[in-house]
Design a protein around this motif. Structure first.
Motif, PDB file in Angstrom:
ATOM      1  N   LEU A  53      29.688  23.916  41.951  1.00  0.00           N
ATOM      2  CA  LEU A  53      30.501  23.147  42.881  1.00  0.00           C
ATOM      3  C   LEU A  53      31.940  23.633  42.976  1.00  0.00           C
ATOM      4  CD1 LEU A  53      30.182  20.747  44.775  1.00  0.00           C
ATOM      5  CD2 LEU A  53      30.834  19.266  42.895  1.00  0.00           C
ATOM      6  N   ASP A  54      32.436  24.358  41.986  1.00  0.00           N
ATOM      7  CA  ASP A  54      33.843  24.786  41.984  1.00  0.00           C
ATOM      8  C   ASP A  54      34.202  25.625  43.210  1.00  0.00           C
ATOM      9  OD1 ASP A  54      34.353  23.444  39.642  1.00  0.00           O
ATOM     10  OD2 ASP A  54      33.981  25.193  38.381  1.00  0.00           O
ATOM     11  N   ALA A  55      33.333  26.549  43.583  1.00  0.00           N
ATOM     12  CA  ALA A  55      33.610  27.403  44.744  1.00  0.00           C
ATOM     13  C   ALA A  55      33.684  26.568  46.024  1.00  0.00           C
ATOM     14  CB  ALA A  55      32.547  28.479  44.875  1.00  0.00           C
ATOM     15  N   ARG A  56      32.795  25.591  46.173  1.00  0.00           N
ATOM     16  CA  ARG A  56      32.802  24.736  47.372  1.00  0.00           C
ATOM     17  C   ARG A  56      34.060  23.878  47.419  1.00  0.00           C
ATOM     18  NH1 ARG A  56      32.476  24.010  52.421  1.00  0.00           N
ATOM     19  NH2 ARG A  56      31.719  22.001  53.094  1.00  0.00           N
ATOM     20  N   ILE A  57      34.503  23.369  46.283  1.00  0.00           N
ATOM     21  CA  ILE A  57      35.722  22.562  46.247  1.00  0.00           C
ATOM     22  C   ILE A  57      36.932  23.421  46.617  1.00  0.00           C
ATOM     23  CG2 ILE A  57      37.294  21.332  44.699  1.00  0.00           C
ATOM     24  CD1 ILE A  57      34.830  20.047  43.437  1.00  0.00           C
ATOM     25  N   ASN A  58      36.981  24.656  46.146  1.00  0.00           N
ATOM     26  CA  ASN A  58      38.078  25.559  46.518  1.00  0.00           C
ATOM     27  C   ASN A  58      38.074  25.850  48.013  1.00  0.00           C
ATOM     28  OD1 ASN A  58      39.170  25.731  43.954  1.00  0.00           O
ATOM     29  ND2 ASN A  58      37.883  27.454  43.386  1.00  0.00           N
ATOM     30  N   GLU A  59      36.884  26.024  48.611  1.00  0.00           N
ATOM     31  CA  GLU A  59      36.785  26.222  50.057  1.00  0.00           C
ATOM     32  C   GLU A  59      37.327  25.010  50.813  1.00  0.00           C
ATOM     33  OE1 GLU A  59      32.757  26.960  51.187  1.00  0.00           O
ATOM     34  OE2 GLU A  59      32.600  28.763  49.951  1.00  0.00           O
ATOM     35  N   LEU A  60      36.948  23.813  50.354  1.00  0.00           N
ATOM     36  CA  LEU A  60      37.417  22.592  51.007  1.00  0.00           C
ATOM     37  C   LEU A  60      38.926  22.425  50.859  1.00  0.00           C
ATOM     38  CD1 LEU A  60      34.516  20.207  49.975  1.00  0.00           C
ATOM     39  CD2 LEU A  60      35.087  20.907  52.310  1.00  0.00           C
ATOM     40  N   CYS A  61      39.471  22.787  49.697  1.00  0.00           N
ATOM     41  CA  CYS A  61      40.935  22.709  49.501  1.00  0.00           C
ATOM     42  C   CYS A  61      41.647  23.651  50.467  1.00  0.00           C
ATOM     43  CB  CYS A  61      41.298  23.057  48.063  1.00  0.00           C
ATOM     44  SG  CYS A  61      40.969  21.733  46.895  1.00  0.00           S
ATOM     45  N   ASP A  62      41.114  24.862  50.635  1.00  0.00           N
ATOM     46  CA  ASP A  62      41.709  25.805  51.587  1.00  0.00           C
ATOM     47  C   ASP A  62      41.619  25.271  53.013  1.00  0.00           C
ATOM     48  OD1 ASP A  62      42.349  27.532  49.545  1.00  0.00           O
ATOM     49  OD2 ASP A  62      40.592  28.821  49.849  1.00  0.00           O
ATOM     50  N   GLU A  63      40.474  24.678  53.356  1.00  0.00           N
ATOM     51  CA  GLU A  63      40.271  24.136  54.704  1.00  0.00           C
ATOM     52  C   GLU A  63      41.253  23.004  55.005  1.00  0.00           C
ATOM     53  OE1 GLU A  63      36.895  21.321  56.731  1.00  0.00           O
ATOM     54  OE2 GLU A  63      36.185  22.967  55.469  1.00  0.00           O
ATOM     55  N   LEU A  64      41.523  22.166  54.018  1.00  0.00           N
ATOM     56  CA  LEU A  64      42.382  20.999  54.218  1.00  0.00           C
ATOM     57  C   LEU A  64      43.848  21.256  53.894  1.00  0.00           C
ATOM     58  CD1 LEU A  64      40.009  18.340  52.657  1.00  0.00           C
ATOM     59  CD2 LEU A  64      40.459  18.713  55.086  1.00  0.00           C
ATOM     60  N   GLY A  65      44.151  22.424  53.331  1.00  0.00           N
ATOM     61  CA  GLY A  65      45.524  22.748  52.980  1.00  0.00           C
ATOM     62  C   GLY A  65      46.019  22.031  51.732  1.00  0.00           C
ATOM     63  N   LEU A  66      45.112  21.726  50.824  1.00  0.00           N
ATOM     64  CA  LEU A  66      45.478  21.055  49.577  1.00  0.00           C
ATOM     65  C   LEU A  66      45.669  22.070  48.463  1.00  0.00           C
ATOM     66  CD1 LEU A  66      42.877  18.143  49.666  1.00  0.00           C
ATOM     67  CD2 LEU A  66      45.284  18.034  50.273  1.00  0.00           C
ATOM     68  N   SER A  67      46.512  21.734  47.513  1.00  0.00           N
ATOM     69  CA  SER A  67      46.733  22.584  46.345  1.00  0.00           C
ATOM     70  C   SER A  67      45.656  22.288  45.312  1.00  0.00           C
ATOM     71  CB  SER A  67      48.114  22.306  45.752  1.00  0.00           C
ATOM     72  OG  SER A  67      48.238  22.926  44.500  1.00  0.00           O
ATOM     73  N   ALA A  68      44.849  23.282  44.989  1.00  0.00           N
ATOM     74  CA  ALA A  68      43.778  23.086  44.010  1.00  0.00           C
ATOM     75  C   ALA A  68      44.340  22.789  42.623  1.00  0.00           C
ATOM     76  CB  ALA A  68      42.876  24.312  43.961  1.00  0.00           C
ATOM     77  N   GLY A  69      45.586  23.179  42.358  1.00  0.00           N
ATOM     78  CA  GLY A  69      46.205  22.909  41.071  1.00  0.00           C
ATOM     79  C   GLY A  69      46.524  21.442  40.855  1.00  0.00           C
ATOM     80  N   SER A  70      46.746  20.698  41.932  1.00  0.00           N
ATOM     81  CA  SER A  70      47.047  19.272  41.834  1.00  0.00           C
ATOM     82  C   SER A  70      45.788  18.415  41.867  1.00  0.00           C
ATOM     83  CB  SER A  70      47.956  18.841  42.980  1.00  0.00           C
ATOM     84  OG  SER A  70      49.174  19.531  42.929  1.00  0.00           O
ATOM     85  N   LEU A  71      44.641  19.054  42.026  1.00  0.00           N
ATOM     86  CA  LEU A  71      43.379  18.344  42.171  1.00  0.00           C
ATOM     87  C   LEU A  71      42.660  18.275  40.832  1.00  0.00           C
ATOM     88  CD1 LEU A  71      41.683  17.199  44.580  1.00  0.00           C
ATOM     89  CD2 LEU A  71      40.447  19.347  44.531  1.00  0.00           C
ATOM     90  N   GLU A  72      42.191  17.085  40.488  1.00  0.00           N
ATOM     91  CA  GLU A  72      41.431  16.892  39.258  1.00  0.00           C
ATOM     92  C   GLU A  72      40.072  16.312  39.646  1.00  0.00           C
ATOM     93  OE1 GLU A  72      42.006  14.120  35.420  1.00  0.00           O
ATOM     94  OE2 GLU A  72      43.769  15.274  36.041  1.00  0.00           O
ATOM     95  N   VAL A  73      38.989  16.995  39.253  1.00  0.00           N
ATOM     96  CA  VAL A  73      37.642  16.595  39.646  1.00  0.00           C
ATOM     97  C   VAL A  73      36.837  16.272  38.397  1.00  0.00           C
ATOM     98  CG1 VAL A  73      35.563  17.298  40.880  1.00  0.00           C
ATOM     99  CG2 VAL A  73      37.782  18.136  41.636  1.00  0.00           C
ATOM    100  N   SER A  74      36.099  15.164  38.434  1.00  0.00           N
ATOM    101  CA  SER A  74      35.206  14.831  37.321  1.00  0.00           C
ATOM    102  C   SER A  74      33.831  14.487  37.884  1.00  0.00           C
ATOM    103  CB  SER A  74      35.772  13.678  36.491  1.00  0.00           C
ATOM    104  OG  SER A  74      35.882  12.516  37.276  1.00  0.00           O
ATOM    105  N   PHE A  75      32.812  14.771  37.094  1.00  0.00           N
ATOM    106  CA  PHE A  75      31.429  14.578  37.514  1.00  0.00           C
ATOM    107  C   PHE A  75      30.720  13.643  36.540  1.00  0.00           C
ATOM    108  CE2 PHE A  75      32.569  19.089  38.116  1.00  0.00           C
ATOM    109  CZ  PHE A  75      32.644  19.112  39.486  1.00  0.00           C
ATOM    110  N   GLU A  76      29.811  12.869  37.096  1.00  0.00           N
ATOM    111  CA  GLU A  76      28.908  12.063  36.285  1.00  0.00           C
ATOM    112  C   GLU A  76      27.532  12.197  36.908  1.00  0.00           C
ATOM    113  OE1 GLU A  76      30.016   7.966  35.743  1.00  0.00           O
ATOM    114  OE2 GLU A  76      32.132   8.501  35.814  1.00  0.00           O
TER     115      GLU A  76
END
Length: 130
Positions: A53-76
């Motif tokens: 999922l990491d690659a897809r989240i990075n693609e979405l961050c680029d698409e939306l113009g978000l900084s991946a460094g400020s993003l924290e993701v957790s899974f359950e």
């Protein structure tokens, strides 16, 4: 004296307008994070886990113009399979929570740190053999 009142009123209106624009951008950020979270859950559910999922989240961050460094993701996952890292069995729940650290600014002098949280869940659509 009327000039001072006019100046103070204009200054107050400018401060309020700047604050309103920043609040609007805050709500836009929340909508973008909801979109990112929903897209990540759809991808993880179709893929049967969170292992890629990491690659897809990075693609979405680029698409939306978000900084991946400020993003924290957790899974359950209700059914993470032992020995198969990040894979979830068919029909089990995958929950993704996203937190994004940002600042809400009223003027150049005042900024309030804010964390925006979103979460979504879906069911795994892939059967894994053991």
């Amino acid at each position: 004296m009327a000039y001072v009142g006019t100046f103070v009123s204009a200054f107050a209106i400018m401060i309020f307008a700047a604050f309103a624009i920043n609040v609007f951008s805050f709500f836009r950020l929340h909508r973008d994070l909801e979109y990112l979270t929903e897209q990540a859950v759809e991808y993880a559910a179709a893929d049967g886990g969170t292992y890629s999922l990491d690659a897809r989240i990075n693609e979405l961050c680029d698409e939306l113009g978000l900084s991946a460094g400020s993003l924290e993701v957790s899974f359950e996952g209700s059914g993470f399979i032992a020995g198969l890292d990040g894979k979830v069995q068919y029909g089990d729940v995958i929950k993704i929570s996203v937190s994004y650290a940002t600042e809400l600014r009223a003027t150049g002098l005042l900024s309030v740190p804010v964390t925006v949280n979103c979460s979504a869940s879906g069911l795994s659509e892939k059967y894994w053999k053991r």
